[in-house]
Design a protein around this motif. Structure first.
Motif, PDB file in Angstrom:
ATOM      1  N   GLY A  54      24.669  -4.613  37.415  1.00 54.30           N
ATOM      2  CA  GLY A  54      25.854  -3.818  37.127  1.00 54.30           C
ATOM      3  C   GLY A  54      27.117  -4.638  37.260  1.00 54.30           C
ATOM      4  O   GLY A  54      27.074  -5.824  37.602  1.00 54.30           O
ATOM      5  N   PRO A  55      28.267  -4.021  37.002  1.00 50.60           N
ATOM      6  CA  PRO A  55      29.536  -4.740  37.053  1.00 50.60           C
ATOM      7  C   PRO A  55      29.875  -5.326  38.418  1.00 50.60           C
ATOM      8  O   PRO A  55      30.714  -6.224  38.515  1.00 50.60           O
ATOM      9  N   GLU A  56      29.258  -4.820  39.476  1.00 47.63           N
ATOM     10  CA  GLU A  56      29.491  -5.410  40.796  1.00 47.63           C
ATOM     11  C   GLU A  56      28.982  -6.851  40.862  1.00 47.63           C
ATOM     12  O   GLU A  56      29.447  -7.649  41.670  1.00 47.63           O
ATOM     13  N   GLY A  57      27.973  -7.158  40.040  1.00 45.36           N
ATOM     14  CA  GLY A  57      27.417  -8.501  40.022  1.00 45.36           C
ATOM     15  C   GLY A  57      26.174  -8.678  40.871  1.00 45.36           C
ATOM     16  O   GLY A  57      25.772  -9.811  41.155  1.00 45.36           O
ATOM     17  N   LEU A  58      25.535  -7.561  41.280  1.00 39.96           N
ATOM     18  CA  LEU A  58      24.288  -7.681  42.046  1.00 39.96           C
ATOM     19  C   LEU A  58      23.234  -8.348  41.174  1.00 39.96           C
ATOM     20  O   LEU A  58      22.891  -7.858  40.097  1.00 39.96           O
ATOM     21  N   ASP A  59      22.717  -9.466  41.645  1.00 39.19           N
ATOM     22  CA  ASP A  59      21.803 -10.300  40.870  1.00 39.19           C
ATOM     23  C   ASP A  59      20.369 -10.050  41.334  1.00 39.19           C
ATOM     24  O   ASP A  59      20.090 -10.022  42.532  1.00 39.19           O
ATOM     25  N   GLU A  60      19.462  -9.889  40.379  1.00 34.95           N
ATOM     26  CA  GLU A  60      18.059  -9.661  40.727  1.00 34.95           C
ATOM     27  C   GLU A  60      17.467 -10.839  41.475  1.00 34.95           C
ATOM     28  O   GLU A  60      16.571 -10.665  42.301  1.00 34.95           O
ATOM     29  N   ALA A  61      17.980 -12.030  41.232  1.00 38.99           N
ATOM     30  CA  ALA A  61      17.480 -13.206  41.947  1.00 38.99           C
ATOM     31  C   ALA A  61      17.655 -13.045  43.452  1.00 38.99           C
ATOM     32  O   ALA A  61      16.872 -13.577  44.239  1.00 38.99           O
ATOM     33  N   GLU A 254      27.536  -2.591  46.989  1.00 42.05           N
ATOM     34  CA  GLU A 254      28.927  -2.708  47.397  1.00 42.05           C
ATOM     35  C   GLU A 254      29.612  -3.798  46.578  1.00 42.05           C
ATOM     36  O   GLU A 254      28.973  -4.746  46.124  1.00 42.05           O
ATOM     37  N   TRP A 255      30.908  -3.659  46.406  1.00 47.30           N
ATOM     38  CA  TRP A 255      31.653  -4.642  45.614  1.00 47.30           C
ATOM     39  C   TRP A 255      31.828  -5.921  46.441  1.00 47.30           C
ATOM     40  O   TRP A 255      32.389  -5.882  47.542  1.00 47.30           O
ATOM     41  N   PRO A 256      31.372  -7.065  45.939  1.00 43.95           N
ATOM     42  CA  PRO A 256      31.462  -8.302  46.725  1.00 43.95           C
ATOM     43  C   PRO A 256      32.854  -8.931  46.644  1.00 43.95           C
ATOM     44  O   PRO A 256      33.573  -8.765  45.653  1.00 43.95           O
ATOM     45  N   ALA A 257      33.208  -9.672  47.657  1.00 47.39           N
ATOM     46  CA  ALA A 257      34.530 -10.292  47.721  1.00 47.39           C
ATOM     47  C   ALA A 257      34.751 -11.303  46.603  1.00 47.39           C
ATOM     48  O   ALA A 257      35.885 -11.498  46.151  1.00 47.39           O
ATOM     49  N   TRP A 258      33.678 -11.951  46.134  1.00 50.20           N
ATOM     50  CA  TRP A 258      33.840 -12.996  45.120  1.00 50.20           C
ATOM     51  C   TRP A 258      34.184 -12.437  43.745  1.00 50.20           C
ATOM     52  O   TRP A 258      34.708 -13.151  42.889  1.00 50.20           O
ATOM     53  N   ASN A 259      33.901 -11.164  43.505  1.00 50.12           N
ATOM     54  CA  ASN A 259      34.063 -10.577  42.170  1.00 50.12           C
ATOM     55  C   ASN A 259      35.465 -10.005  42.020  1.00 50.12           C
ATOM     56  O   ASN A 259      35.770  -8.932  42.544  1.00 50.12           O
ATOM     57  N   THR A 260      36.313 -10.691  41.288  1.00 47.84           N
ATOM     58  CA  THR A 260      37.705 -10.262  41.104  1.00 47.84           C
ATOM     59  C   THR A 260      37.953  -9.652  39.732  1.00 47.84           C
ATOM     60  O   THR A 260      39.087  -9.323  39.396  1.00 47.84           O
ATOM     61  N   GLN A 261      36.913  -9.488  38.921  1.00 44.70           N
ATOM     62  CA  GLN A 261      37.096  -9.006  37.554  1.00 44.70           C
ATOM     63  C   GLN A 261      37.239  -7.489  37.480  1.00 44.70           C
ATOM     64  O   GLN A 261      36.808  -6.762  38.385  1.00 44.70           O
ATOM     65  N   GLU A 262      37.829  -7.035  36.404  1.00 44.41           N
ATOM     66  CA  GLU A 262      37.811  -5.628  36.030  1.00 44.41           C
ATOM     67  C   GLU A 262      36.907  -5.474  34.816  1.00 44.41           C
ATOM     68  O   GLU A 262      36.893  -6.316  33.929  1.00 44.41           O
ATOM     69  N   TRP A 263      36.142  -4.390  34.807  1.00 41.14           N
ATOM     70  CA  TRP A 263      35.229  -4.120  33.689  1.00 41.14           C
ATOM     71  C   TRP A 263      35.318  -2.630  33.430  1.00 41.14           C
ATOM     72  O   TRP A 263      34.734  -1.836  34.152  1.00 41.14           O
ATOM     73  N   GLY A 264      36.046  -2.229  32.393  1.00 44.59           N
ATOM     74  CA  GLY A 264      36.241  -0.813  32.148  1.00 44.59           C
ATOM     75  C   GLY A 264      36.887  -0.178  33.370  1.00 44.59           C
ATOM     76  O   GLY A 264      37.929  -0.602  33.847  1.00 44.59           O
TER      77      GLY A 264
END
Length: 286
Positions: A54-61, A254-264
């Motif tokens: 999702g836009p939060e950036g949670l990675d399956e890895a 949860e929204w991670p600190a590294w993710n500063t982007q907006e997506w919609g």
């Protein structure tokens, strides 16, 4: 992965009913028209062979919601609403045998383009890149035999856009082997009550969470060009169970600190206060 609506230039947003056929037709048309822009805008974040929930950036890895990466080797995996097949490529790199299914012909053309680029890079480096099978079909009528897959997954694909999610879930249940896992992510149901805005204006409740009337963008003839369906959290759980699955986990990233982007309507501001994504980890009983 699809994660936001965008009103077409000549369309009007309304709230009204929309059935299976109309919803499917609208989704196919919307994604065919908007696939190019979507891949330009979000392709960098999604990567060519990355599995993002999702836009939060949670990675399956890191999340391993499908199971440990080392245990994916040799498994047959169906990705539903695959878009340009980024997630499926990551699965192939782990040694799985993925099939990337999408309703949109244009999205799958992007999948072919990216796959060809990766193959060319691999040839230049004298290394073979794993290939991904692509299928254009509706998630409500999967063109596969019973028990064809070990796993099924969907990152914002299909589920938010169908009028009858139980029909889709039952199709997934049918094509999974007994014991197979079904993991899908959708917009968190609580977001339905808030405006789809990334700033402070998106922090105040503006609609009833319990209002399940679909969001529809329609043209001047009243025909739907985009449809999104709301289900409450309880609805989603009941839909999963009605299709014969057992819910094993519900993940709210949860929204991670590294993710500063907006997506919609997704942003660090909103992500730090309310959940934006819900991931359902389900299993077909043996």
């Amino acid at each position: 992965m699809g994660a936001e609506a965008g009103v077409d230039d000549d369309s009007v947003a309304v709230r009204r009913s929309a059935g299976d056929a109309e919803s499917s037709r609208a989704s196919r048309g919307w994604w065919d028209r908007n696939a190019d822009e979507y891949q330009i805008e979000h392709g960098g974040f999604l990567g060519d062979d990355r599995f993002v929930w999702g836009p939060e950036g949670l990675d399956e890895a890191e999340a391993a919601l499908l199971g440990p990466a080392a245990e994916l080797k040799g498994l047959r995996v169906l990705e539903i609403g695959a878009g340009a097949a980024q997630c499926a490529r990551w699965l192939a790199a782990q040694g799985a045998h993925p099939v990337a299914l999408d309703l949109s012909h244009r999205q799958l053309q992007h999948a072919l383009r990216i796959g060809a680029d990766i193959q060319a890079q691999g040839q230049a480096q004298d290394s073979a890149a794993p290939e991904v099978a692509l299928v254009e079909a509706d998630a409500g009528a999967l063109p596969f035999a019973d028990g064809s897959f070990d796993l099924a997954c969907s990152a914002y694909g299909a589920v938010p856009f169908v009028a009858d999610p139980v029909r889709v879930f039952r199709e997934v249940h049918r094509v999974l082997r007994p014991g197979g896992r079904w993991v899908f992510s959708v917009t968190h149901p609580i977001r339905w009550a808030f405006p789809d805005e990334p700033g402070p204006e998106g922090l105040s409740v503006a609609a009833s969470y319990f209002d399940r009337v679909p969001y529809v963008e329609q043209d001047e003839r009243g025909e739907a060009v985009y449809v999104e369906h709301h289900r409450t959290l309880g609805d989603r759980v009941r839909d999963v169970v009605a299709a014969g699955f057992r819910l094993e986990d519900l993940v709210e990233p949860e929204w991670p600190a590294w993710n500063t982007q907006e997506w919609g309507g997704w942003s660090p501001l909103r992500g730090g206060l309310i959940p934006g994504t819900a991931i359902f980890v389900c299993r077909r009983d043996p």
